[in-house]
Design a protein around this motif. Sequence first.
Motif, mmCIF file in Angstrom:
data_model
loop_
_atom_site.group_PDB
_atom_site.id
_atom_site.type_symbol
_atom_site.label_atom_id
_atom_site.label_comp_id
_atom_site.label_asym_id
_atom_site.label_seq_id
_atom_site.Cartn_x
_atom_site.Cartn_y
_atom_site.Cartn_z
ATOM 1 N N ARG A 44 31.133 24.157 41.829
ATOM 2 C CA ARG A 44 29.768 24.135 42.352
ATOM 3 C C ARG A 44 28.746 24.218 41.228
ATOM 4 N NH1 ARG A 44 28.201 27.505 47.791
ATOM 5 N NH2 ARG A 44 26.450 26.178 48.434
ATOM 6 N N LEU A 45 29.014 25.043 40.239
ATOM 7 C CA LEU A 45 28.111 25.128 39.091
ATOM 8 C C LEU A 45 28.054 23.804 38.336
ATOM 9 C CD1 LEU A 45 29.068 28.663 37.720
ATOM 10 C CD2 LEU A 45 26.878 28.016 38.734
ATOM 11 N N LYS A 46 29.191 23.140 38.236
ATOM 12 C CA LYS A 46 29.223 21.847 37.553
ATOM 13 C C LYS A 46 28.419 20.807 38.316
ATOM 14 C CE LYS A 46 32.440 18.409 35.705
ATOM 15 N NZ LYS A 46 33.876 18.038 35.542
ATOM 16 N N GLU A 47 28.515 20.831 39.639
ATOM 17 C CA GLU A 47 27.771 19.870 40.445
ATOM 18 C C GLU A 47 26.275 20.162 40.444
ATOM 19 O OE1 GLU A 47 29.519 20.029 44.278
ATOM 20 O OE2 GLU A 47 31.213 18.727 43.754
ATOM 21 N N ASN A 48 25.901 21.403 40.148
ATOM 22 C CA ASN A 48 24.482 21.764 40.142
ATOM 23 C C ASN A 48 23.746 21.267 38.904
ATOM 24 O OD1 ASN A 48 24.743 23.048 42.576
ATOM 25 N ND2 ASN A 48 24.790 25.118 41.740
ATOM 26 N N ARG A 49 24.473 20.803 37.902
ATOM 27 C CA ARG A 49 23.817 20.346 36.680
ATOM 28 C C ARG A 49 22.984 19.100 36.953
ATOM 29 N NH1 ARG A 49 28.581 19.567 32.515
ATOM 30 N NH2 ARG A 49 29.223 18.230 34.259
ATOM 31 N N THR A 50 21.860 19.011 36.279
ATOM 32 C CA THR A 50 20.970 17.856 36.453
ATOM 33 C C THR A 50 21.406 16.729 35.526
ATOM 34 O OG1 THR A 50 19.469 18.841 34.838
ATOM 35 C CG2 THR A 50 19.010 19.262 37.174
ATOM 36 N N LYS A 51 22.571 16.191 35.797
ATOM 37 C CA LYS A 51 23.102 15.071 35.025
ATOM 38 C C LYS A 51 23.460 13.937 35.971
ATOM 39 C CE LYS A 51 24.855 17.670 31.061
ATOM 40 N NZ LYS A 51 26.019 17.916 30.175
#
Length: 245
Positions: free
Chosen positions: A198-205
């Motif tokens: 979830r933290l990885k998906e939250n990145r603005t990339k």
Amino acid sequence: CGIFGALLADEDGVYNASDPNDRLILGLKGIMSEMELLTMRNRLHRGMLNKAQRGELFLHVPVGYVNTPTGAVALDPDEQVRTVVHLIFEKFNELGSGHAVHRYFRRHGIRMGVRPIDGPNKGQLEWRPPSHPLIFTILKHPLYAGAYAFGRCPVVPKRKRTHKVPHQWVPAEEWKVLLHNRAPAYITWDQYLANQLRLKENRTKSDSKGSIRKWAALLGGVVFCGQCGHKLCVYYQQSGRPRYE
């Protein structure tokens, strides 16, 4: 020393730096000292790695844990400290992002129990407002799932020449040591993996969805361009209607 005729002395004798024979002896001694220092450093590193492979190397434990006199890791004896740590994981599951958890704590005036690792109050419980780095450290640290990890942020030789900070975070597959069930856990390992995803998906990339935001757009982070494949960003017009570009 050789130019000004200075003499060098140690426990074995006195040396003239301008004399070729003495300079040869000094050079050999320097090489031997350097090799001895390198050997000692390698032995210390191997000893540290062996201790880490046993799950016994703890430089310091994160918030919510304490070191016992026997060297083991235990939950913090203060119940309120443990409750606040549990609240972080509960609110992350509810709100979906670390920044939202931080805003929730600041808005409600919730403080965290921290035990300094140095200074005059070393080991004593202090209550401080949570910071962004502290919230994300708790969410990312595998010890909260009962797992011991070593090598999460190793020194990268290439970064020594180009970066001020030579350390670099690496994925779990590249950790040198990962041992499960080494400490009391606040969450399960499956919950930890879900939190990391979830933290990885939250990145603005472009390759991630991004965190959920409180605006009118329902497809933010899930709409991609059909030609280039990049994630479409959401822009709001003066009327409040979203536009994807």
